[in-house]
Design an enzyme around this catalytic site. Structure first.
Site, short mmCIF file in Angstrom:
data_model
loop_
_atom_site.label_atom_id
_atom_site.label_comp_id
_atom_site.label_asym_id
_atom_site.label_seq_id
_atom_site.Cartn_x
_atom_site.Cartn_y
_atom_site.Cartn_z
N GLN A 132 -11.23 -44.06 -41.25
CA GLN A 132 -10.64 -45.38 -41.04
C GLN A 132 -11.66 -46.47 -41.40
OE1 GLN A 132 -7.42 -46.29 -39.85
NE2 GLN A 132 -8.16 -48.26 -40.59
N ARG A 287 -6.51 -46.37 -46.96
CA ARG A 287 -6.91 -45.07 -46.41
C ARG A 287 -6.95 -44.00 -47.51
NH1 ARG A 287 -6.53 -43.78 -41.09
NH2 ARG A 287 -7.58 -41.95 -41.92
N1 CP Z 1 -5.01 -45.22 -38.42
C1 CP Z 1 -4.67 -43.94 -38.28
O1 CP Z 1 -5.50 -43.05 -38.20
O2 CP Z 1 -3.32 -43.72 -38.23
P1 CP Z 1 -2.63 -42.30 -37.91
O3 CP Z 1 -2.96 -42.00 -36.47
O4 CP Z 1 -1.16 -42.53 -38.13
O5 CP Z 1 -3.18 -41.26 -38.81
#
Ligand code: CP
Ligand code: NVA
Length: 303
Positions: A132, A287
């Site tokens: 992230q 991402r």
């Molecule tokens: N930001 C993120 O990691 O989203 P998810 O939990 O949907 O993978």
């Protein structure tokens, strides 16, 4: 030789972090440049917790590098039940070029990385969310240009997302201020380690003070996956740290960031999340670009 690992952002040197971001930008701008770094090879993606962005972005990253993603729910594998975390890692490493996992307990990832014959990537643990943070840096670079001396204020839980942001900031020259309610501050060990890397990381209780002059205001949920038992006390404690229009106005023009999923009306109001200063969908899209560059570097270069 120990294979490369990416359990936290500071597993990369500042130079390698910059290289990952440069590759991510270059391949985002021109997908024809994306190398077949995983051609004929697999990537095991293991999930102990739900995911939308991480799973899909990582699967697409592997696919566009020419590889085959094999996504597994943890209950299919039985980490430390059917067999030990180490044996799971040894097994997956027989068939794949990289293992990536989302786990409750960061120590499980450490054990997998210690045993795996291939690189291990953290797709979120209780302590860190480094993939992230890569996407966050990419987004900030796109919005602000050079990161050196730019100011980010994180408002909310001193959790996994905050920790990885602190290391990302330390390695990229960003100045980070973290504003959390008492008892939910950034972990002291994380703070010390980020500062030891040369990072400018400050803790400021009052969110209005903390956001003044920030280039970006970042928040995350008050109740992370695994913290559900503490939902009541957390919602009470964090009520002073909601990101709403007033707080964004106090920043004097910051962009708004959130890793998502958002709990609308809790940590952020709809008008901020959906407003003109929000870059959350750019973060989400990044991402894939960020993890693709990371995977290519891990499977082809020394980290
Ligand atoms: N930001 C993120 O990691 O989203 P998810 O939990 O949907 O993978
Ligand atoms: N802190 C959140 C991030 C989700 C992407 C959690 O761990 O649930």
């Amino acid at each position: 030789m120990t294979p490369a690992r990416f359990l936290e952002v500071d597993d990369l040197s500042p130079g390698l972090l910059a290289r990952v971001l440069d590759l991510a930008s270059a391949w985002k701008a021109d997908p024809a440049l994306v190398p077949a770094a995983l051609e004929g090879r697999g990537a095991a993606l293991l999930f102990e917790k739900p995911s939308a962005r991480t799973r899909v972005s990582t699967e697409m990253a592997v696919h566009t590098l020419g590889g085959h993603p094999v996504t597994l729910r943890a209950e299919e594998v039985g980490i430390d039940g059917r067999e030990s975390a180490e044996d799971v890692a040894r097994t997956l490493g027989c068939f794949t070029a990289v293992i990536a996992a989302r786990v409750f307990d960061h120590a499980v990832l450490e054990r997998m990385a210690g045993a795996a014959p291939v690189p291990v990537v953290n797709l979120l643990s209780d302590r860190a969310h480094p993939c992230q943070a890569l996407a966050d840096l990419l987004t900030l670079r796109e919005r602000l240009g050079s990161l050196e001396g730019r100011r980010v204020t994180y408002v909310g839980d001193g959790n996994n997302v905050a920790a990885s942001l602190a290391f990302a900031a330390a390695l990229s020259g960003l100045e980070l201020t973290v504003s959390s309610p008492t008892g939910y501050e950034l972990d002291a060990e994380v703070l010390a380690r980020a500062r030891n890397l040369g990072g400018s990381v400050e803790l400021t209780g009052d969110p209005y003070e903390a956001v003044k002059g920030a280039d970006a205001v970042y928040t995350d949920v008050w109740v992370s996956m695994g913290d559900e038992d503490e939902a009541g006390p957390r919602r009470r404690a964090f009520a002073t740290h909601r990101v709403d229009r007033d707080l964004m106005d106090a920043s004097g023009g910051a962009v708004f960031m959130h890793c998502l999923p958002a709990h609308r009306g809790e940590e952020v109001t709809d008008d901020v999340l959906d407003g003109p200063s929000s870059v959350v969908w750019q973060q989400a899209a990044n991402r894939m670009h960020a993890v693709r560059a990371l995977l290519a570097v891990l499977v082809t270069e020394e980290a």
